[in-house]
Scaffold this motif. Structure first.
Motif, mmCIF file in Angstrom:
data_model
loop_
_atom_site.group_PDB
_atom_site.id
_atom_site.type_symbol
_atom_site.label_atom_id
_atom_site.label_comp_id
_atom_site.label_asym_id
_atom_site.label_seq_id
_atom_site.Cartn_x
_atom_site.Cartn_y
_atom_site.Cartn_z
ATOM 1 N N VAL A 134 120.086 17.433 27.842
ATOM 2 C CA VAL A 134 120.221 18.379 26.729
ATOM 3 C C VAL A 134 119.557 17.775 25.495
ATOM 4 N N THR A 135 118.493 18.437 25.029
ATOM 5 C CA THR A 135 117.682 17.917 23.932
ATOM 6 C C THR A 135 117.650 18.927 22.785
ATOM 7 N N THR A 136 117.881 18.449 21.570
ATOM 8 C CA THR A 136 117.841 19.324 20.401
ATOM 9 C C THR A 136 116.399 19.526 19.944
ATOM 10 N N HIS A 137 116.228 20.445 18.988
ATOM 11 C CA HIS A 137 114.888 20.752 18.489
ATOM 12 C C HIS A 137 114.226 19.557 17.817
ATOM 13 N N ASP A 138 115.021 18.571 17.356
ATOM 14 C CA ASP A 138 114.422 17.399 16.719
ATOM 15 C C ASP A 138 114.211 16.242 17.703
ATOM 16 N N GLY A 139 114.446 16.501 19.002
ATOM 17 C CA GLY A 139 114.176 15.501 20.026
ATOM 18 C C GLY A 139 115.337 14.598 20.378
ATOM 19 N N THR A 140 116.500 14.803 19.787
ATOM 20 C CA THR A 140 117.669 13.986 20.096
ATOM 21 C C THR A 140 118.285 14.426 21.423
ATOM 22 N N VAL A 141 118.594 13.459 22.286
ATOM 23 C CA VAL A 141 119.206 13.736 23.586
ATOM 24 C C VAL A 141 120.724 13.630 23.437
ATOM 25 N N LEU A 142 121.415 14.761 23.579
ATOM 26 C CA LEU A 142 122.862 14.767 23.370
ATOM 27 C C LEU A 142 123.598 13.940 24.421
ATOM 28 N N ASN A 143 122.990 13.760 25.609
ATOM 29 C CA ASN A 143 123.615 12.932 26.654
ATOM 30 C C ASN A 143 123.841 11.508 26.169
ATOM 31 N N ASP A 144 123.052 11.053 25.174
ATOM 32 C CA ASP A 144 123.136 9.668 24.705
ATOM 33 C C ASP A 144 124.122 9.484 23.556
ATOM 34 N N LEU A 145 124.742 10.582 23.093
ATOM 35 C CA LEU A 145 125.665 10.486 21.964
ATOM 36 C C LEU A 145 127.101 10.310 22.436
ATOM 37 N N VAL A 146 127.940 9.845 21.524
ATOM 38 C CA VAL A 146 129.378 9.706 21.795
ATOM 39 C C VAL A 146 130.139 10.475 20.718
ATOM 40 N N ASP A 147 131.424 10.699 20.991
ATOM 41 C CA ASP A 147 132.308 11.375 20.032
ATOM 42 C C ASP A 147 131.719 12.709 19.574
ATOM 43 N N LEU A 148 131.266 13.505 20.546
ATOM 44 C CA LEU A 148 130.728 14.830 20.224
ATOM 45 C C LEU A 148 131.838 15.712 19.673
ATOM 46 N N ARG A 149 131.468 16.640 18.795
ATOM 47 C CA ARG A 149 132.443 17.448 18.091
ATOM 48 C C ARG A 149 132.764 18.751 18.823
ATOM 49 N N GLY A 150 134.030 19.156 18.759
ATOM 50 C CA GLY A 150 134.472 20.468 19.226
ATOM 51 C C GLY A 150 134.131 20.759 20.677
ATOM 52 N N LYS A 151 133.726 22.012 20.911
ATOM 53 C CA LYS A 151 133.434 22.457 22.263
ATOM 54 C C LYS A 151 132.221 21.766 22.862
ATOM 55 N N VAL A 152 131.359 21.220 22.004
ATOM 56 C CA VAL A 152 130.167 20.535 22.518
ATOM 57 C C VAL A 152 130.570 19.395 23.440
ATOM 58 N N ASP A 153 131.649 18.711 23.106
ATOM 59 C CA ASP A 153 132.119 17.611 23.937
ATOM 60 C C ASP A 153 132.500 18.110 25.329
ATOM 61 N N SER A 154 133.219 19.237 25.397
ATOM 62 C CA SER A 154 133.613 19.793 26.698
ATOM 63 C C SER A 154 132.400 20.232 27.498
ATOM 64 N N TYR A 155 131.457 20.896 26.842
ATOM 65 C CA TYR A 155 130.269 21.373 27.535
ATOM 66 C C TYR A 155 129.416 20.221 28.044
ATOM 67 N N MET A 156 129.291 19.168 27.240
ATOM 68 C CA MET A 156 128.484 18.022 27.674
ATOM 69 C C MET A 156 129.159 17.279 28.816
ATOM 70 N N SER A 202 111.937 23.570 10.389
ATOM 71 C CA SER A 202 111.292 24.099 9.187
ATOM 72 C C SER A 202 111.509 25.600 9.019
ATOM 73 N N ASP A 203 111.770 26.309 10.136
ATOM 74 C CA ASP A 203 112.019 27.754 10.055
ATOM 75 C C ASP A 203 113.496 28.081 9.843
ATOM 76 N N GLY A 204 114.315 27.051 9.611
ATOM 77 C CA GLY A 204 115.724 27.281 9.338
ATOM 78 C C GLY A 204 116.566 27.547 10.562
ATOM 79 N N THR A 205 116.182 27.005 11.710
ATOM 80 C CA THR A 205 116.957 27.196 12.936
ATOM 81 C C THR A 205 117.357 25.843 13.513
ATOM 82 N N VAL A 206 118.456 25.862 14.267
ATOM 83 C CA VAL A 206 118.872 24.698 15.050
ATOM 84 C C VAL A 206 119.019 25.162 16.496
ATOM 85 N N SER A 207 118.582 24.328 17.427
ATOM 86 C CA SER A 207 118.592 24.751 18.825
ATOM 87 C C SER A 207 118.668 23.536 19.734
ATOM 88 N N ALA A 208 118.968 23.809 20.999
ATOM 89 C CA ALA A 208 119.007 22.769 22.028
ATOM 90 C C ALA A 208 118.708 23.418 23.371
#
Length: 345
Positions: free
Chosen positions: A303-325, A255-261
């Motif tokens: 790794v959890t985003t501000h909306d509660g999504t766990v990035l460990n459970d995702l596939v086909d991550l984009r860009g550098k996020v895939d390497s970092y994960m 709601s404050d216009g930010t994205v975070s993890a």
């Protein structure tokens, strides 16, 4: 009988003195033994640098063959840049309408939305360490270590750059309009007119102006076209990756216009390792040592985003996020390597 009582009383009076003497002898012997082996009779202050950051440490022998070390480690702040692309999507499928959304929002509000959102990741590691070294060999060069590290459960975080705030706030604005208007019937001007007669609505981007249901009014067709465009263009979000069922995960700003993890692990992290060291000065007061081991921090960081999504459970991550994960998933234990220089008092 009286003589016997006197002997008992005299013996009772002497007992505290005898006990005190024996206690003093015992303590003297204990301290003598401790001094002989430098138990708590020598204090080391050390500086270390390694994979836990930089730190300070105090140490002292606790037996002939063991040493207690207590210290604090701090990981200096550095940033790793990441870029996410904005995309629009309809019914769970990515669309190609982002450019039209850009034009629409600029026309309606004068606000521009950038296609790419830049974020920065940085470590957040400050830990207390309590370790015990065991020296099994006479030369006291090699040692084995056990103990624990303790710190906050967040070891890293990501946050958008401040200059991305206008785009993220405009994204939220667009999605709010989309949510408000996505269920309004726009299959025809007549269906739209019937709906707004029964459900008077206003278009908040133009103050509190109510939509005139008269199809001949100059604003009716404009509102009809705009609302139909929202429905056609779809919702807007940051396409980070996909869920395992194939649907895209679209991250929306808070709601404050930010994205975070945040990357989270155990606060209490057991440690085992080994090391090698020795004197580097003629008087033996300066020593240097090298340590290597692992911290057990409860499996790979979550790794959890501000909306509660766990990035460990995702596939086909984009860009550098895939390497970092991929790196995060490999860090089931944290390799801990330190170089340490100490001075003894």
């Amino acid at each position: 009988m009286r003589k016997f009582v006197k002997i008992i009383v005299l013996a009772a009076a002497m007992l505290p003195s005898l006990a005190h003497a024996q206690w003093n002898d015992g303590l003297s012997g204990l301290f003598s033994e401790m001094n002989e082996h430098d138990v708590f009779n020598r204090l080391e202050i050390a500086a270390n640098v390694g994979t836990t950051g930089v730190g300070l440490e105090l140490a002292s022998p606790i037996t002939k063959w063991t040493k207690l070390r207590v210290g604090v480690d701090y990981m200096p702040k550095f940033t790793i840049p990441m870029t996410f692309g904005l995309d629009s999507y309809v019914d769970g499928q990515i669309s190609d309408k982002f450019n039209r959304i850009q034009e629409l929002m600029y026309e309606m509000s004068g606000m521009e939305i950038d296609k790419d959102i830049e974020m920065q990741s940085k470590p957040t590691m400050t830990t207390l360490r309590v370790l015990v070294d065991v020296y099994p060999f006479r030369n006291r060069h090699w040692h084995f270590t056990a103990g624990f590290f303790y710190g906050g459960n967040s070891v890293g975080k990501s946050l958008n750059k401040m200059q991305e705030m206008p785009s993220l706030l405009t994204l939220n604005m667009y999605n709010r309009f989309y949510d408000d208007f996505k269920d309004i019937p726009t299959s025809s001007p007549e269906a739209f007119q019937e709906y707004i007669i029964d459900n008077p609505i206003n278009f908040p981007i133009i103050g509190e102006q109510w939509i005139d249901p008269d199809m001949d009014s100059p604003d009716f067709q404009m509102f009809y076209d705009k609302i139909h465009s929202y429905q056609t263009y779809g919702e807007l979000g940051i396409h980070v990756g996909d869920h395992k069922d194939g649907t895209p995960y679209m991250m929306h700003p808070d709601s404050d216009g930010t994205v975070s993890a945040k990357a989270k692990v155990w606060r209490f992290r057991p440690y085992v390792g080994f090391g090698y060291g020795g004197a580097i000065s003629s008087d033996g007061r300066w020593t240097a040592s090298f340590d290597a081991g692992v911290q057990f921090w409860g499996g790979a960081p979550k790794v959890t985003t501000h909306d509660g999504t766990v990035l460990n459970d995702l596939v086909d991550l984009r860009g550098k996020v895939d390497s970092y994960m991929n790196l995060m998933k490999a860090l089931v234990v944290y390799p801990t390597i330190d170089f340490r220089i100490a001075y003894s008092f």
